[in-house]
Scaffold this active site. Structure first.
Site, mmCIF file in Angstrom:
data_model
loop_
_atom_site.group_PDB
_atom_site.id
_atom_site.type_symbol
_atom_site.label_atom_id
_atom_site.label_comp_id
_atom_site.label_asym_id
_atom_site.label_seq_id
_atom_site.Cartn_x
_atom_site.Cartn_y
_atom_site.Cartn_z
ATOM 1 N N GLU A 1 0.049 4.463 2.488
ATOM 2 C CA GLU A 1 0.044 5.233 3.029
ATOM 3 C C GLU A 1 0.676 4.950 4.690
ATOM 4 O OE1 GLU A 1 -2.410 3.871 2.164
ATOM 5 O OE2 GLU A 1 -3.860 5.537 1.006
ATOM 6 N N HIS B 1 -1.383 0.410 6.548
ATOM 7 C CA HIS B 1 -2.392 1.734 7.587
ATOM 8 C C HIS B 1 -3.564 1.247 8.088
ATOM 9 C CE1 HIS B 1 -5.717 1.718 4.475
ATOM 10 N NE2 HIS B 1 -5.247 1.735 3.581
ATOM 11 N N GLU C 1 -7.471 -3.254 6.780
ATOM 12 C CA GLU C 1 -7.626 -3.597 5.346
ATOM 13 C C GLU C 1 -6.398 -5.043 5.839
ATOM 14 O OE1 GLU C 1 -5.914 -0.866 3.259
ATOM 15 O OE2 GLU C 1 -7.541 -0.127 2.756
ATOM 16 N N ASP D 1 1.071 -1.232 0.301
ATOM 17 C CA ASP D 1 0.089 -0.163 -0.274
ATOM 18 C C ASP D 1 0.650 1.488 0.237
ATOM 19 O OD1 ASP D 1 -2.340 1.325 0.185
ATOM 20 O OD2 ASP D 1 -3.346 0.525 1.759
ATOM 21 N N HIS E 1 -8.499 4.262 6.764
ATOM 22 C CA HIS E 1 -9.371 4.062 6.137
ATOM 23 C C HIS E 1 -8.987 2.158 5.386
ATOM 24 C CE1 HIS E 1 -6.278 4.293 3.492
ATOM 25 N NE2 HIS E 1 -6.407 3.381 2.270
ATOM 26 N N HIS F 1 -2.313 0.065 -3.934
ATOM 27 C CA HIS F 1 -2.549 1.339 -3.451
ATOM 28 C C HIS F 1 -2.951 2.120 -5.284
ATOM 29 C CE1 HIS F 1 -2.439 5.397 -2.108
ATOM 30 N NE2 HIS F 1 -1.080 5.740 -2.746
#
Ligand SMILES: [Zn+2]
Length: 273
Positions: A10, A104, A134, A8, A115, A60
């Site tokens: 973040e 994240h 996630e 990802d 998120h 991402h």
């Protein structure tokens, strides 16, 4: 030995703002380089411990943040949109280990840039009653293929959330979350050294690692940001309304459960504000 890397963005040391990780924004150009360094640090650490084959699934945004020619150890690169298994596309039972790089925390956590799949649609997800991000949702796929998740990199909140679903996961904490838009990060060089050493440890101790042990059948409860999103999610077979903004889905097959969740995320994208 084969390692599957889901990357990802973040969770990269130094990243604290959407603009830094949004393809097309001028700042993204710099930060994608830091992400590449972290992905390569994970690959190098694993290779030092004997891993031979790598697949990096860029998970991402529009999913083409890395430079294929600059990936370490001739890693294969799975990039681009519309992947049926999304952040876990490409994983199968032939892999020995899963790495989550630059992850994240969940939407309802204090993790920087938190998120859960879609910040405009998903308010919170619980797996068998416990809040998951996630990493926890993606662990369903690792379990489905019987592959252990052995490394996560990102902030302190992400490390803690991941270890709840993947006990024993090695965590490289490269930043401490101060708020959703602030973090105290290690210097990128130090972050990469930490990731490399944790990846090395994770692969060197692979014999002790176990796949996620999510009890089956498992239930995902999703709280959406408004009732319209919840209503639309029930258009997917097997998704039941559980409240004004809530839905629930239960399955004894973790892969099918993951696909069902992803389908609700993709479907609701059309009306998310
Ligand atoms: Zn993400």
């Amino acid at each position: 030995m084969k390692v599957f890397v889901s990357s990802d963005m973040e969770g990269t040391a130094g990243v604290v703002d959407w603009a830094q990780c949004l393809p097309g924004e001028p700042e993204h150009e710099h930060y994608r380089g830091l992400l590449l360094d972290e992905v390569n640090a994970a690959i190098q650490g694993a290779a030092d411990a004997g891993a031979e084959e790598f697949l990096v699934n860029d998970s991402h945004s529009s999913m083409h943040n890395l430079r294929p020619d600059q990936l370490a150890h001739r890693a294969r690169y799975l990039s681009g949109r519309h992947k049926p298994m999304y952040m876990m596309q490409g994983l199968d039972a032939s892999y020995d280990a899963v790495f989550f790089v630059s992850y994240h925390g969940s939407m309802s956590s204090s993790s920087t840039l938190s998120h859960t799949y879609n910040p405009r649609a998903v308010a919170e997800v619980r797996l068998d009653g416990a809040v998951v991000g996630e990493a926890g949702i993606n662990a369903l796929v690792a379990q489905g293929y019987d592959v252990p998740v052995v490394l996560v990199t990102g902030d302190d909140v992400t490390a803690e959330e991941t270890s709840r679903v993947c006990p024993g996961v090695h965590a490289a904490v490269v930043k401490h979350s101060v708020s959703r838009f602030a973090a105290e990060s290690l210097h990128p060089h130090e972050a990469c050294e930490l990731i490399r050493s944790k990846a090395h440890q994770a692969v060197a101790t692979l014999g002790e690692a176990r796949p996620p042990a999510i009890t089956l059948p498992a239930t995902l409860e999703v709280d959406w940001r408004n009732p319209d999103l919840a209503e639309m999610a029930t258009w997917v077979e097997g998704v039941e309304r559980s409240g004004t903004t809530g839905v629930a889905m239960t399955d004894d097959d973790p892969l099918r459960l993951y696909r069902r969740f992803v389908t609700t995320v993709l479907l609701t994208r059309g009306i998310a504000e």
